[in-house]
Design an enzyme around this catalytic site. Structure first.
Site, short mmCIF file in Angstrom:
data_model
loop_
_atom_site.label_atom_id
_atom_site.label_comp_id
_atom_site.label_asym_id
_atom_site.label_seq_id
_atom_site.Cartn_x
_atom_site.Cartn_y
_atom_site.Cartn_z
N ASP A 162 6.49 44.05 29.49
CA ASP A 162 5.64 43.25 30.38
C ASP A 162 4.23 43.00 29.87
O ASP A 162 3.71 41.91 29.94
CB ASP A 162 5.51 43.97 31.72
N GLU A 385 9.00 57.86 31.95
CA GLU A 385 9.20 56.41 31.73
C GLU A 385 8.99 56.06 30.26
O GLU A 385 9.76 55.33 29.66
CB GLU A 385 8.22 55.63 32.61
C1 2M8 Z 1 8.33 47.55 34.19
O1 2M8 Z 1 8.21 46.30 34.86
C2 2M8 Z 1 7.90 46.11 36.27
C3 2M8 Z 1 8.00 44.62 36.57
O2 2M8 Z 1 9.25 44.13 36.26
C4 2M8 Z 1 6.55 46.56 36.71
O3 2M8 Z 1 5.73 46.98 35.90
O4 2M8 Z 1 6.29 46.48 37.92
C5 2M8 Z 1 8.82 47.27 32.76
O5 2M8 Z 1 8.72 48.41 31.95
C6 2M8 Z 1 10.25 46.73 32.77
O6 2M8 Z 1 10.76 46.59 31.48
C7 2M8 Z 1 11.17 47.64 33.58
O7 2M8 Z 1 12.42 47.03 33.72
C8 2M8 Z 1 10.58 47.96 34.97
C9 2M8 Z 1 11.38 49.04 35.69
O8 2M8 Z 1 11.57 50.16 34.86
O9 2M8 Z 1 9.24 48.42 34.86
#
Ligand code: 2M8
Length: 418
Positions: A162, A385
């Site tokens: 992101d 994470e």
């Molecule tokens: C992160 O993305 C979300 C938005 O989609 C966020 O930051 O709110 C990213 O690391 C993405 O790759 C991942 O799929 C998601 C959930 O782990 O978190």
């Protein structure tokens, strides 16, 4: 040693079970309370290690959110949760389930093949059920995200990386002055130093507002795109996905002709992302043709996509040399490197796994090495994470589904601890 490994397996399985919401899995409690697209695909691989039927269920539920035009959303909002922003009320999408209006890397196509290979008898029915939805998703990518065969993102969240430095220049071209006020919720869960800045968030939300105004209608959104960047993550995961879907189709006698054409185009597209200046694959702004000049972990997904490039292995060795735990999301040498802020330096188990799998398949010694590094990282620093690439310090959310899944499906298999 075996006792330590057994205990880590047990903890990984427990995390997957705790994050299971009944057929779909959330990435982690609190920070990400919904079903995310590529997280779910990794979850399926994790489940496959101890409950193969549950693994297929994860993918079936993911595809139950597919839109009529073929897109599979990046988030499915099964049950309301005020702890996440932007939620379904902000996206205002009209798919079969409340969802976001953008997609994510299609690793699920390839992981379906892995599930099938592990147990073809169990996989035959789900493959026959999912094949056409998967093929329609590929068609959607080729219709709405392809630029000269490379696959673009229309929002930084589509890439899954992101907040990557790759998007900085393209994002700077957006003027979000009319975005209005909104309340972020991510900062309730994680320190601001690990998350994107307000400047980035204004643009993320501005792009969501544009999509909403246009009713998420793909042909309208394609006119005067404010942000459209060809991304190695998308290009290589789709390339691999198409190859694996062809393989599945051939196993089950299903039609694959259109997929061969897509594959040819993707192979041409991938070559437009080779940046000789960094001797690696790079993201490229489709609006002006400029490379971003960013050496990220996605730069090394070519092997996973099925392309061997020996000079890329040399670049990889330089990136890995100073670091003990695998491929950072931004090379240490880059002045924008930030070891704790997500996707701007830290190391991710999921990207280590995709890069490592590709290297292993092509017989590079760095493949097994990456597997060991990732195994030791998780064994010594837990199921976070992501991690600081210099010392492995855990960061972002904890008890994370995809890190548990990476352990069960890859990093914990054959790891030498101690
Ligand atoms: C992160 O993305 C979300 C938005 O989609 C966020 O930051 O709110 C990213 O690391 C993405 O790759 C991942 O799929 C998601 C959930 O782990 O978190």
């Amino acid at each position: 040693m075996q006792a330590i490994k057994d205990e880590l397996d047990r903890r990984a399985i427990q995390i997957m079970r705790d994050n299971d919401r009944g057929g779909y899995t959330i990435p982690t409690h609190g920070l990400y309370p919904y079903q995310w697209n590529w997280d779910s695909a990794f979850a399926a691989l994790g489940f496959a290690a101890f409950d193969p039927a549950r693994a297929w269920r994860e993918l079936e539920i993911l595809f139950s959110g597919q839109w009529l035009d073929g897109m599979v959303p990046h988030i499915l909002f099964h049950r309301p949760d005020p702890g996440y922003f932007p939620g379904p009320d902000v996206w205002q999408c009209r798919g079969p389930l409340p969802s976001s209006g953008i997609t994510q890397p299609p690793v699920s196509l390839s992981f379906a093949r892995r599930l099938y290979e592990a147990n073809p008898a169990m996989g035959a029915v789900p493959v026959r059920m999912l094949f056409d939805p998967m093929r329609r998703w590929v068609q959607w990518f080729m219709a709405w995200r392809s630029h000269e065969g490379a696959i673009c993102i229309a929002h930084p969240w589509e890439s899954g990386r992101d907040n990557a430095a790759d998007w900085d220049k393209a994002m700077a071209a957006i003027d979000p002055h009319d975005v209005g006020t909104y309340q972020r919720r991510d900062l309730d869960h994680v320190h601001a130093a690990m998350r994107p800045t307000k400047d980035d968030y204004d643009r993320y939300i501005w792009l969501v507002q544009r999509g909403r105004r246009m009713g998420w209608h793909a042909p309208s959104l394609a006119v005067d795109q404010p942000f459209f960047v060809a991304d190695p993550t998308m290009t290589f995961t789709l390339m691999r996905g198409v190859r694996d879907l062809i393989w599945l189709g051939e196993q089950q006698g299903l039609p694959t002709a259109s997929l061969w054409n897509d594959l040819q185009l993707l192979e041409k597209g991938a070559e437009t992302l080779w940046n000789p200046e960094i001797s690696a694959y790079d993201s490229r702004n489709a609006l002006d043709g400029e490379f971003s000049g960013t050496l990220s972990n996605a730069s090394f997904l070519a092997w996973y996509g099925g392309i061997d490039r020996p000079e890329l292995a040399e670049t990889l060795m330089q990136v890995l040399r100073p670091l003990p735990y695998g491929v950072p999301s931004l090379a240490l040498q880059d002045e924008r490197f930030d070891p704790k802020r997500y996707w701007r330096g830290p190391v991710w188990g999921v990207l280590n796994m995709l890069v490592g799998m590709g290297l292993e398949e092509f017989g590079y010694p760095q493949g097994p090495a990456l597997r060991q590094m990732t195994g030791r990282l998780i064994a010594s620093h837990g199921f976070a994470e992501y991690f600081d690439p210099r010392d492995g310090a855990p960061a972002g959310g904890g008890s994370f589904t995809w890190t548990a899944a990476v352990w069960l499906a890859w990093a914990g298999v054959g790891v030498e601890l101690g």
